[in-house]
Design a protein around this motif. Structure first.
Motif, PDB file in Angstrom:
ATOM      1  N   HIS A  64       0.847  -1.202   0.000  1.00  0.00           N
ATOM      2  CA  HIS A  64       0.000   0.000   0.000  1.00  0.00           C
ATOM      3  C   HIS A  64       0.879   1.247   0.000  1.00  0.00           C
ATOM      4  CE1 HIS A  64      -3.952   1.770   0.355  1.00  0.00           C
ATOM      5  NE2 HIS A  64      -3.490   2.601   1.279  1.00  0.00           N
ATOM      6  N   PRO A  65       0.545   2.254  -0.838  1.00  0.00           N
ATOM      7  CA  PRO A  65       1.415   3.430  -0.943  1.00  0.00           C
ATOM      8  C   PRO A  65       1.296   4.413   0.216  1.00  0.00           C
ATOM      9  CG  PRO A  65      -0.473   3.656  -2.398  1.00  0.00           C
ATOM     10  CD  PRO A  65      -0.548   2.266  -1.821  1.00  0.00           C
ATOM     11  N   PHE A 119       3.746  -6.169  -4.931  1.00  0.00           N
ATOM     12  CA  PHE A 119       2.556  -5.664  -4.254  1.00  0.00           C
ATOM     13  C   PHE A 119       1.250  -6.079  -4.928  1.00  0.00           C
ATOM     14  CE2 PHE A 119       3.935  -2.265  -7.153  1.00  0.00           C
ATOM     15  CZ  PHE A 119       2.768  -2.009  -7.861  1.00  0.00           C
ATOM     16  N   THR A 120       1.297  -6.685  -6.116  1.00  0.00           N
ATOM     17  CA  THR A 120       0.072  -7.137  -6.760  1.00  0.00           C
ATOM     18  C   THR A 120      -0.422  -8.477  -6.226  1.00  0.00           C
ATOM     19  OG1 THR A 120       1.418  -8.106  -8.519  1.00  0.00           O
ATOM     20  CG2 THR A 120       0.493  -5.910  -8.927  1.00  0.00           C
ATOM     21  N   ARG A 174       0.988   2.067  -8.414  1.00  0.00           N
ATOM     22  CA  ARG A 174       0.266   1.733  -7.183  1.00  0.00           C
ATOM     23  C   ARG A 174      -0.820   2.758  -6.893  1.00  0.00           C
ATOM     24  NH1 ARG A 174       4.728   0.613  -2.649  1.00  0.00           N
ATOM     25  NH2 ARG A 174       2.857   0.108  -1.465  1.00  0.00           N
ATOM     26  N   GLN A 175      -0.765   3.894  -7.587  1.00  0.00           N
ATOM     27  CA  GLN A 175      -1.750   4.953  -7.376  1.00  0.00           C
ATOM     28  C   GLN A 175      -1.891   5.745  -8.662  1.00  0.00           C
ATOM     29  OE1 GLN A 175      -1.702   7.013  -3.509  1.00  0.00           O
ATOM     30  NE2 GLN A 175      -1.650   8.931  -4.625  1.00  0.00           N
TER      31      GLN A 175
END
Length: 269
Positions: A64-65, A119-120, A174-175
């Motif tokens: 999570h960023p 992170f996926t 990520r965002q």
């Protein structure tokens, strides 16, 4: 050693206390039985392991960023990284409604030439050599990972049937800021089991999400390139049955934009 502390997980002072194995007390953090030395608030019947009290109040994690704040939840939640149900302590991003259990953030980071933690996906992803006999689709690009013998490498978790192109794994943000929801950034979440209106294929489990506005886009929709065509597509649909997805108005009598996939019911003025 101080016998009392002011801890961010509780509004009152906590006193250090020794308990015996006969005491049936449960830690409000990890929800496990307490023995040995604990911190306690007598007025609230609040008990906390010394080990739980030493956990950091804020962490950064690759899943999570945003910063994750240590919080005690009084209800069961689903970890957005590994999908397991938990209660008590959570590393939480309130704005994005992202929860991650403490055990997950304490795991070792894995990264070798053939195995990587990305992170996926919660599990480590294994490097797969090009193989046109392995018919697996990329969770991000929605195309076969090995359509030909000349395709690039891919990473995958065969236990979960999750695969991504190497190039997609490197380039996926990520965002994002998306023109469908420009007021807030959308954060990538990995625990999205639901289907989307107008989307008749199985979800990849990845979506860009705004927790504040409850807005969500499947990763494949969010990253689609803009396609322009001078040739209008004609649909055999009665105008009164068409609804604009942006304003909600029914009966689009004027020409409108539609998804080029005929089974999709997405229309815009």
């Amino acid at each position: 050693m101080s016998t009392k502390i002011q801890h961010f997980l509780h509004c009152h002072l906590l006193w250090l206390l020794g308990v015996s194995q006969d005491d049936q007390l449960g830690c409000r953090g990890c929800c496990k039985r307490i023995t040995g030395s604990i911190y306690v608030c007598f007025g609230c019947d609040f008990y906390l392991h010394r080990s739980c009290a030493k956990l950091p109040g804020e962490i950064r994690d690759l899943f999570h960023p945003c910063p994750l704040l240590l919080t005690i939840l009084d209800y069961e939640y689903i970890c957005n990284a590994c999908f397991k149900t938990d209660s008590g302590l959570s590393n939480r991003c309130k704005r994005c409604e992202f929860d991650m259990h403490v055990e997950g953030t304490q795991r070792a980071t894995i990264e070798t030439e053939e195995l990587i933690q990305h992170f996926t996906h919660w599990h480590p992803l294994k490097l797969l050599a090009p193989n046109n006999h392995l018919e697996v689709g990329c969770a991000i690009y929605n195309k076969l990972c090995f359509a030909s013998a000349f395709d690039s490498f891919a990473y995958g978790c065969q236990d979960c049937n999750f695969f991504v192109h190497h190039s997609c794994m490197i380039n996926i943000p990520r965002q994002i800021i998306h023109f469908f929801h420009p007021s807030c950034p959308l954060v990538l979440l990995t625990d999205v089991p639901c289907q989307y209106e107008g989307f008749d294929e199985a979800s990849s489990g990845l979506a860009f999400h705004c927790g504040k506005c409850k807005f969500q886009l499947d990763v494949k929709c969010a990253l689609l390139p803009t396609v322009e065509s001078k040739m209008p597509i004609r649909f055999n649909i009665h105008p009164t049955s068409i609804r604009c997805k942006a304003c909600g108005e029914h009966g689009l009598l004027a020409p409108c934009f539609a998804c080029s996939k005929r089974s999709c019911t997405f229309f815009l003025h």
